[in-house]
Scaffold this active site. Structure first.
Site, PDB file in Angstrom:
ATOM      1  CE1 TYR A 113      -4.297  51.290 -15.268  1.00 12.69           C
ATOM      2  CE2 TYR A 113      -2.670  49.799 -14.333  1.00 12.69           C
ATOM      3  CZ  TYR A 113      -3.897  50.005 -14.945  1.00 12.69           C
ATOM      4  OH  TYR A 113      -4.721  48.931 -15.210  1.00 12.69           O
ATOM      5  N   GLY A 162     -16.338  51.955 -21.226  1.00 10.04           N
ATOM      6  CA  GLY A 162     -15.155  51.403 -21.888  1.00 10.04           C
ATOM      7  C   GLY A 162     -15.505  50.205 -22.742  1.00 10.04           C
ATOM      8  CB  ALA A 163     -18.699  49.051 -23.996  1.00  8.16           C
ATOM      9  N   GLY A 172     -14.375  45.532 -22.032  1.00  9.51           N
ATOM     10  CA  GLY A 172     -15.693  46.158 -22.012  1.00  9.51           C
ATOM     11  C   GLY A 172     -16.564  45.715 -23.168  1.00  9.51           C
ATOM     12  CB  SER A 180     -11.644  48.196 -27.824  1.00  3.51           C
ATOM     13  OG  SER A 180     -11.075  49.005 -26.811  1.00  3.51           O
ATOM     14  N   GLY A 181     -11.830  45.643 -26.270  1.00  2.97           N
ATOM     15  CA  GLY A 181     -11.291  44.865 -25.174  1.00  2.97           C
ATOM     16  C   GLY A 181     -12.314  44.234 -24.249  1.00  2.97           C
ATOM     17  CB  SER A 218      -5.076  46.668 -12.073  1.00  2.00           C
ATOM     18  OG  SER A 218      -3.836  46.122 -12.473  1.00  2.00           O
TER      19      SER A 218
END
Length: 302
Positions: free
Chosen positions: A183, A27-28, A33, A30-31, A157
């Site tokens: 989620y 998950g790198a 990551g 964006s954001g 989370s």
């Protein structure tokens, strides 16, 4: 730069270096990551990053290389919601290094509606939990090769508290689907996996932790339903930057909290868990179910 067509494109492959630490960050593109991958590269790590979207992955790679021109960075495109693609990604990693000091399981998804993957799994559960379960197992020999001191860090989370327990009789939510429950269940699964994995690799010298990054303004809500989008919009004034969201992950990655394992952390310290997240029985049960499900997808875990 090398570009290849199809799933698992390698956007760039640098030269091999020896004697430096290697990190895998999913998950790198964006954001959080992207920040983790960029800062590890700045800190001298070799980084093997994963992204799903081609354009975002290329942009992320350019940003990382601009911030750390001397770093060795690979960016591999892969859809980690499908188990054979998780396995293929792990194989690409193993083909390029013989050890990993750090695995950051950061890739995740939030649903707008119920969708099934090619394996027949509900997409959120597959992408946010089963991919973490399978990828960590596939890369375990490389983590052991770098032990003691190697780490697995998973982005969890506080949303795990929004559900009473795993939907044990309907993990696929085929009978009744709720985007928010999907989620929340996947984030509860992240914590249960972390706690069980930590016990199983403790004597191998591998630490396993998970992190609540806070409410971070990223593109994470882009595929979410109206409720998710509204929550992110209303929370924007109080939300964190991706740099702030990455802080606890980077603290652990760079040697902070050296005795922590099997922990759920937020703001650099252990955080409160729901009753379901503390369940030893639940952690063991989810482990066995995850083995069965990945096996049904053609991926046996020892």
């Amino acid at each position: 730069m090398q570009c290849r067509s199809g799933t698992g494109d390698r956007l760039y492959r640098g030269q091999e270096y020896h004697g430096i630490k290697t990190a895998v960050v999913t998950g790198a593109s964006s954001g959080i990551g992207l920040v983790v991958a960029r800062e590890l590269a700045r800190d001298g790590w070799r980084v093997i990053a994963q992204g799903r979207d081609h354009a975002r992955s290329e942009a992320a790679l350019a940003e990382i290389r601009s911030a750390a021109p001397e770093a060795q960075v690979d960016m591999i495109r892969a859809d980690l919601s499908v188990m054979d693609k998780v396995d293929a990604f792990a194989s690409q990693v193993a083909a390029s290094t013989d050890r990993i000091g750090l695995l950051v399981n950061n890739a995740g998804a939030t649903p707008s509606r119920r969708m099934e993957t090619a394996d027949g799994f509900e997409q959120t559960f597959a992408a946010n939990h089963l991919a973490v379960f399978l990828l960590t197992h596939r890369l375990l020999p490389l983590l052991k090769a770098a032990a003691p001191g190697s780490q697995v860090i998973t982005t969890a989370s506080v949303a795990h508290k929004f559900i009473k327990d795993m939907k044990w009789d309907d993990l696929k939510q085929a009978q009744s689907f709720s985007a928010s429950d999907a989620y929340a269940q996947s984030k509860l699964a992240n914590i249960l996996f972390t706690r069980e994995m930590a016990k199983r690799v403790k004597h191998d010298g591998i630490r396993v932790n998970c992190v609540h990054p806070g409410v971070v303004q990223t593109n994470f809500d882009s595929h979410g339903n109206l409720a998710v989008k509204l929550m992110y919009f209303l929370g924007k004034p109080l939300s964190l930057t991706p740099e702030q969201g990455a802080d606890t992950i980077l603290l652990l990655a760079k040697g902070g909290a050296p005795n922590a394992t099997g922990q759920y952390l937020a703001k650099r310290k252990p955080a409160a868990l729901s009753a379901a997240a503390q369940s030893e029985q639940g952690a063991a049960r989810l482990w066995d179910i995850s083995k069965e499900l990945t096996a049904k997808a053609g991926q046996t875990v020892g």
